[in-house]
Design a protein around this motif. Structure first.
Motif, PDB file in Angstrom:
ATOM      1  N   ASN A   7       0.797  -1.239   0.000  1.00 50.46           N
ATOM      2  CA  ASN A   7       0.000   0.000   0.000  1.00 50.46           C
ATOM      3  C   ASN A   7       0.828   1.286   0.000  1.00 50.46           C
ATOM      4  OD1 ASN A   7      -2.998  -0.834   0.257  1.00 50.46           O
ATOM      5  ND2 ASN A   7      -1.911  -2.210   1.646  1.00 50.46           N
ATOM      6  N   THR A  11      -2.544   2.153  -3.591  1.00 47.83           N
ATOM      7  CA  THR A  11      -3.649   1.484  -2.904  1.00 47.83           C
ATOM      8  C   THR A  11      -4.776   1.204  -3.894  1.00 47.83           C
ATOM      9  OG1 THR A  11      -4.502   3.667  -2.393  1.00 47.83           O
ATOM     10  CG2 THR A  11      -3.243   2.575  -0.654  1.00 47.83           C
ATOM     11  N   TYR A  14     -11.067   3.118  -3.372  1.00 47.81           N
ATOM     12  CA  TYR A  14     -12.346   2.795  -2.726  1.00 47.81           C
ATOM     13  C   TYR A  14     -13.432   2.754  -3.808  1.00 47.81           C
ATOM     14  CZ  TYR A  14     -10.400   4.145   1.901  1.00 47.81           C
ATOM     15  OH  TYR A  14      -9.663   4.235   3.063  1.00 47.81           O
ATOM     16  N   HIS A 202      -6.104   5.451  -1.410  1.00 50.97           N
ATOM     17  CA  HIS A 202      -7.256   4.797  -2.069  1.00 50.97           C
ATOM     18  C   HIS A 202      -7.968   5.717  -3.053  1.00 50.97           C
ATOM     19  CE1 HIS A 202      -6.880   1.314   0.623  1.00 50.97           C
ATOM     20  NE2 HIS A 202      -6.581   2.209   1.546  1.00 50.97           N
ATOM     21  N   SER A 353      -7.788  -1.401   4.693  1.00 50.09           N
ATOM     22  CA  SER A 353      -8.561  -2.439   4.004  1.00 50.09           C
ATOM     23  C   SER A 353      -8.040  -3.834   4.340  1.00 50.09           C
ATOM     24  CB  SER A 353      -8.501  -2.238   2.492  1.00 50.09           C
ATOM     25  OG  SER A 353      -8.969  -0.971   2.152  1.00 50.09           O
TER      26      SER A 353
END
Ligand code: PLP
Length: 381
Positions: A7, A11, A14, A202, A353
């Protein structure tokens, strides 16, 4: 099960980020500079997003500039703050290549650069930094968190010291690995410039933001249609900005809890590796960022282990993604690790996550892989 422990390289966006970007492409596709109502709507949304982002770091809207990412942000500051009289920059020897390479380039044009050494924990010496400041020092550029080992630099102390100086020395912080991983506000740290990339939180790739403190005397980076308050021209990356907005919103929700969750996962990973695998060296210092754990596995080549793990759906990194194609990590070299330790280093980097189940499974796979590889190496000898 796919276990993504890379990450710090990037990443997974989302779901909300993807959805908002599709909306930007399908519905809000107008140019924010257009005078018709579709353009005005996008312009309004971008204005709100700028405000949302500014709020997360206690900044003013006009202090947030949309850029293509931290590489651009770092280039902008390093190239556009110096002048004939103020032509000295202080940095550390373990910065990201987007800083180090840029500095190498501008050194050829006559800019003077001082590279501060780091100790075995990957941390600069504050006194040394203070002693390096001269009459012609324009800028101090220090990363908040190192992307390979997770060490945290004393930026609060640097900011405090710079405030006591009679002559202004600007302070730039590469905040790529600290934004939403450490709860901090640039204004409290006396930071003038802060670089952030959305894909590390993300969000989408190719978008980020640069905080530029009000009244900083920085020259424009791109000339053209005068977007971004005339300092960074070019039609805005609207899908990127919309996506970044979602990433910023979600990753700042319950920030302390998120940081605690990632930190607990890292502790679990570390504990399980120590318990299950022998002959290792932890390269990440004790007091480090929540999401990065760098470990050397003696007798093993990190790159071989990385590919071994990838076959079992576990994704890690050797050093940083950007420099991993080059030989040996400059960060681990600067921290004085032996060549064996550098060669055997793996970076695990987590996000909120990840789950405990993934960590336990990853260590199980890691243990088996290391056993296999050490056995093969022994037989070859
Ligand atoms: N600075 C640091 C500390 C990083 O980790 C990275 C990316 O790995 C960058 C800068 C560059 O970011 P980008 O590639 O998004 O421009």
């Amino acid at each position: 099960m796919e276990i993504y422990l890379d990450n710090s390289s990037t990443t997974k966006p989302y779901k909300e980020v993807v959805k908002k970007m599709i909306y930007a492409l399908e519905v809000d596709y107008a140019n924010p500079s257009s005078l018709h109502k579709k353009g005005v709507q996008v312009e309004k949304n971008i204005k709100n997003i700028r405000q949302n982002i500014a709020r997360t770091i206690g900044a003013k809207d006009k202090e947030i500039f949309f850029v293509s990412g931290a590489t651009e942000a770092n280039n902008w500051i390093l190239k556009k703050i110096v002048n004939k009289r103020k032509n000295h920059i202080i940095t550390s020897s373990i910065e990201h290549p987007s800083v180090l390479q840029t500095l190498k380039d501008i050194e050829k044009e006559g800019i003077e650069v001082t590279y501060l050494k780091v100790d075995k924990n990957g941390i600069i010496n504050l006194e040394e930094l203070k002693n390096c400041i001269k009459e012609n020092t324009a800028l101090i550029s220090i990363m908040h968190v190192n992307n390979e080992v997770g060490s945290i630099q004393p930026i609060l102390e640097i900011g405090k010291h710079l405030k006591t100086l009679k002559e202004k020395v600007y302070f730039h912080v590469d905040g790529v690995q600290s934004y939403t991983k450490i709860n901090f506000r640039p204004s409290k740290y006396n930071i003038d410039f802060l670089s952030v990339s959305a894909h590390k939180i993300h969000g989408p790739k190719g978008i980020g933001f640069l905080y530029i403190k009000e009244n900083s005397n920085i020259k424009p980076f791109f000339s053209g249609g005068s977007q971004e308050f005339g300092l960074r021209s070019g039609t805005e990356n609207v899908p990127g900005i919309y996506g970044m907005d979602e990433a910023v919103r979600i990753s700042n929700e319950n920030l302390e809890q998120r940081i605690k969750k990632i930190s607990d996962l890292k502790e679990l990973l570390k504990k399980e590796i120590i318990k299950n695998i022998e002959n290792i060296k932890i390269n990440t210092p004790e007091n480090s960022v929540c999401h990065i754990l760098n470990i050397s596995f003696y007798g093993i080549k990190g790159e071989v282990l990385l590919h071994y793990l990838e076959q079992k759906n576990v994704y890690v990194s050797t050093g940083s993604a950007c420099s991993s194609k080059k030989k040996g990590s400059h960060v681990l070299n600067e921290m004085n690790l032996s060549s064996d330790e550098i060669e055997g280093a793996i970076r695990f980097s987590l996000s909120d996550s990840n789950t405990e189940e993934e960590i336990i499974e990853a260590v199980k796979i890691l243990k088996e892989s290391i056993k296999d590889l050490r056995f093969i190496i022994k037989r070859k000898r």
